[in-house]
Motif scaffolding. Structure first.
Motif, mmCIF file in Angstrom:
data_model
loop_
_atom_site.group_PDB
_atom_site.id
_atom_site.type_symbol
_atom_site.label_atom_id
_atom_site.label_comp_id
_atom_site.label_asym_id
_atom_site.label_seq_id
_atom_site.Cartn_x
_atom_site.Cartn_y
_atom_site.Cartn_z
ATOM 1 N N VAL A 59 1.684 5.613 42.756
ATOM 2 C CA VAL A 59 1.927 4.757 41.594
ATOM 3 C C VAL A 59 1.336 5.405 40.337
ATOM 4 C CG1 VAL A 59 1.407 2.517 40.550
ATOM 5 C CG2 VAL A 59 2.048 2.638 42.943
ATOM 6 N N GLU A 60 0.148 5.999 40.464
ATOM 7 C CA GLU A 60 -0.487 6.643 39.312
ATOM 8 C C GLU A 60 0.361 7.787 38.766
ATOM 9 O OE1 GLU A 60 -2.101 6.198 42.247
ATOM 10 O OE2 GLU A 60 -3.721 4.813 41.770
ATOM 11 N N GLN A 61 0.945 8.581 39.653
ATOM 12 C CA GLN A 61 1.767 9.704 39.213
ATOM 13 C C GLN A 61 3.065 9.228 38.574
ATOM 14 O OE1 GLN A 61 1.437 11.443 43.140
ATOM 15 N NE2 GLN A 61 0.565 13.315 42.263
ATOM 16 N N ILE A 62 3.656 8.174 39.124
ATOM 17 C CA ILE A 62 4.866 7.604 38.527
ATOM 18 C C ILE A 62 4.533 7.059 37.142
ATOM 19 C CG2 ILE A 62 6.592 5.754 38.718
ATOM 20 C CD1 ILE A 62 6.352 6.094 41.796
ATOM 21 N N ALA A 63 3.410 6.352 37.038
ATOM 22 C CA ALA A 63 2.992 5.802 35.748
ATOM 23 C C ALA A 63 2.773 6.913 34.734
ATOM 24 C CB ALA A 63 1.719 4.979 35.919
ATOM 25 N N SER A 64 2.148 7.985 35.149
ATOM 26 C CA SER A 64 1.900 9.114 34.253
ATOM 27 C C SER A 64 3.216 9.717 33.781
ATOM 28 C CB SER A 64 1.046 10.159 34.969
ATOM 29 O OG SER A 64 0.907 11.307 34.183
ATOM 30 N N ARG A 76 6.223 -4.148 37.345
ATOM 31 C CA ARG A 76 7.545 -4.230 36.733
ATOM 32 C C ARG A 76 8.499 -3.113 37.095
ATOM 33 N NH1 ARG A 76 6.399 -4.819 30.611
ATOM 34 N NH2 ARG A 76 8.654 -5.047 30.554
ATOM 35 N N VAL A 77 8.040 -2.071 37.759
ATOM 36 C CA VAL A 77 8.941 -0.951 38.050
ATOM 37 C C VAL A 77 9.198 -0.819 39.551
ATOM 38 C CG1 VAL A 77 9.283 1.540 37.842
ATOM 39 C CG2 VAL A 77 8.265 0.276 35.948
ATOM 40 N N VAL A 78 8.162 -0.567 40.345
ATOM 41 C CA VAL A 78 8.384 -0.322 41.774
ATOM 42 C C VAL A 78 8.813 -1.581 42.519
ATOM 43 C CG1 VAL A 78 6.807 1.636 41.824
ATOM 44 C CG2 VAL A 78 5.954 -0.613 42.449
ATOM 45 N N SER A 79 8.682 -2.726 41.883
ATOM 46 C CA SER A 79 9.092 -3.985 42.527
ATOM 47 C C SER A 79 10.577 -4.282 42.313
ATOM 48 C CB SER A 79 8.256 -5.145 41.974
ATOM 49 O OG SER A 79 8.449 -5.251 40.574
ATOM 50 N N PHE A 83 14.847 0.131 42.804
ATOM 51 C CA PHE A 83 13.902 1.252 42.849
ATOM 52 C C PHE A 83 13.883 1.811 44.269
ATOM 53 C CE2 PHE A 83 9.779 3.420 42.679
ATOM 54 C CZ PHE A 83 9.882 4.029 41.438
ATOM 55 N N PRO A 84 13.735 3.118 44.424
ATOM 56 C CA PRO A 84 13.719 3.710 45.780
ATOM 57 C C PRO A 84 12.660 3.061 46.674
ATOM 58 C CG PRO A 84 13.713 5.435 44.112
ATOM 59 C CD PRO A 84 13.541 4.133 43.390
ATOM 60 N N SER A 85 12.962 2.996 47.943
ATOM 61 C CA SER A 85 12.013 2.381 48.874
ATOM 62 C C SER A 85 10.821 3.304 49.094
ATOM 63 C CB SER A 85 12.690 2.067 50.208
ATOM 64 O OG SER A 85 13.233 3.229 50.761
ATOM 65 N N ALA A 86 9.671 2.683 49.261
ATOM 66 C CA ALA A 86 8.416 3.422 49.436
ATOM 67 C C ALA A 86 8.183 3.722 50.906
ATOM 68 C CB ALA A 86 7.257 2.595 48.899
ATOM 69 N N GLN A 96 -1.818 3.542 50.782
ATOM 70 C CA GLN A 96 -1.149 3.582 49.489
ATOM 71 C C GLN A 96 0.303 4.016 49.668
ATOM 72 O OE1 GLN A 96 -2.396 6.597 46.641
ATOM 73 N NE2 GLN A 96 -2.626 4.988 45.115
ATOM 74 N N ARG A 97 1.187 3.306 48.998
ATOM 75 C CA ARG A 97 2.617 3.633 49.092
ATOM 76 C C ARG A 97 2.897 4.912 48.306
ATOM 77 N NH1 ARG A 97 5.306 -1.589 46.812
ATOM 78 N NH2 ARG A 97 3.645 -1.214 45.314
ATOM 79 N N ARG A 98 3.903 5.648 48.757
ATOM 80 C CA ARG A 98 4.325 6.892 48.112
ATOM 81 C C ARG A 98 5.852 6.896 48.023
ATOM 82 N NH1 ARG A 98 -0.300 9.795 46.490
ATOM 83 N NH2 ARG A 98 -1.895 9.334 47.994
#
Length: 127
Positions: A59-64, A76-79, A83-86, A96-98
């Protein structure tokens, strides 16, 4: 008159002090060579980039990458249903999901990076 042959132990003592010191110095040299080789291999491995299809993002890398806060991405994004499944690297709810980086990038291109509107909050009074 012929000089007697110099034995290895005698030579080591003359050069290094004792044959034990010579063995220690040889051992240190071997250790340094092995360490240098390992460091070189580690540098090469770190400099080698993986293809995005093999890279997992948190999530941190996606946010960055999106330029958003981690909380915004989580809520608001990965939910979003599109959005691709984790995946979770281990079978645990606490893991932690990836997401595969190439899938996230493809989703962003296809959805044109539109983030869902936030929940309406209280409006501020005009002063």
């Amino acid at each position: 008159m012929r000089t007697p042959p110099i034995h290895r132990a005698t030579f080591d003592q003359a050069i290094c002090g004792t044959s034990e010191n010579h063995e220690i110095k040889e051992s240190k040299m071997i250790t340094e060579v092995v360490e240098d080789t390992l460091i070189e291999r580690l540098v090469i491995a770190l400099e080698t980039r993986r293809p995005l299809s093999e890279t997992l993002w948190s999530v941190e890398q996606i946010a960055s990458w999106l330029g958003l806060a981690k909380a915004t991405v989580e809520v608001r994004v990965v939910s979003r249903p599109d959005f691709p499944s984790a995946l979770r690297p281990v079978n645990s709810k606490q893991a932690q999901r990836r997401w595969f980086a190439n899938e996230v990038l493809e989703w962003a291109r296809n959805s044109k990076g539109v983030i869902p509107a936030g929940k309406p909050g209280r409006r501020r009074r005009a002063s």
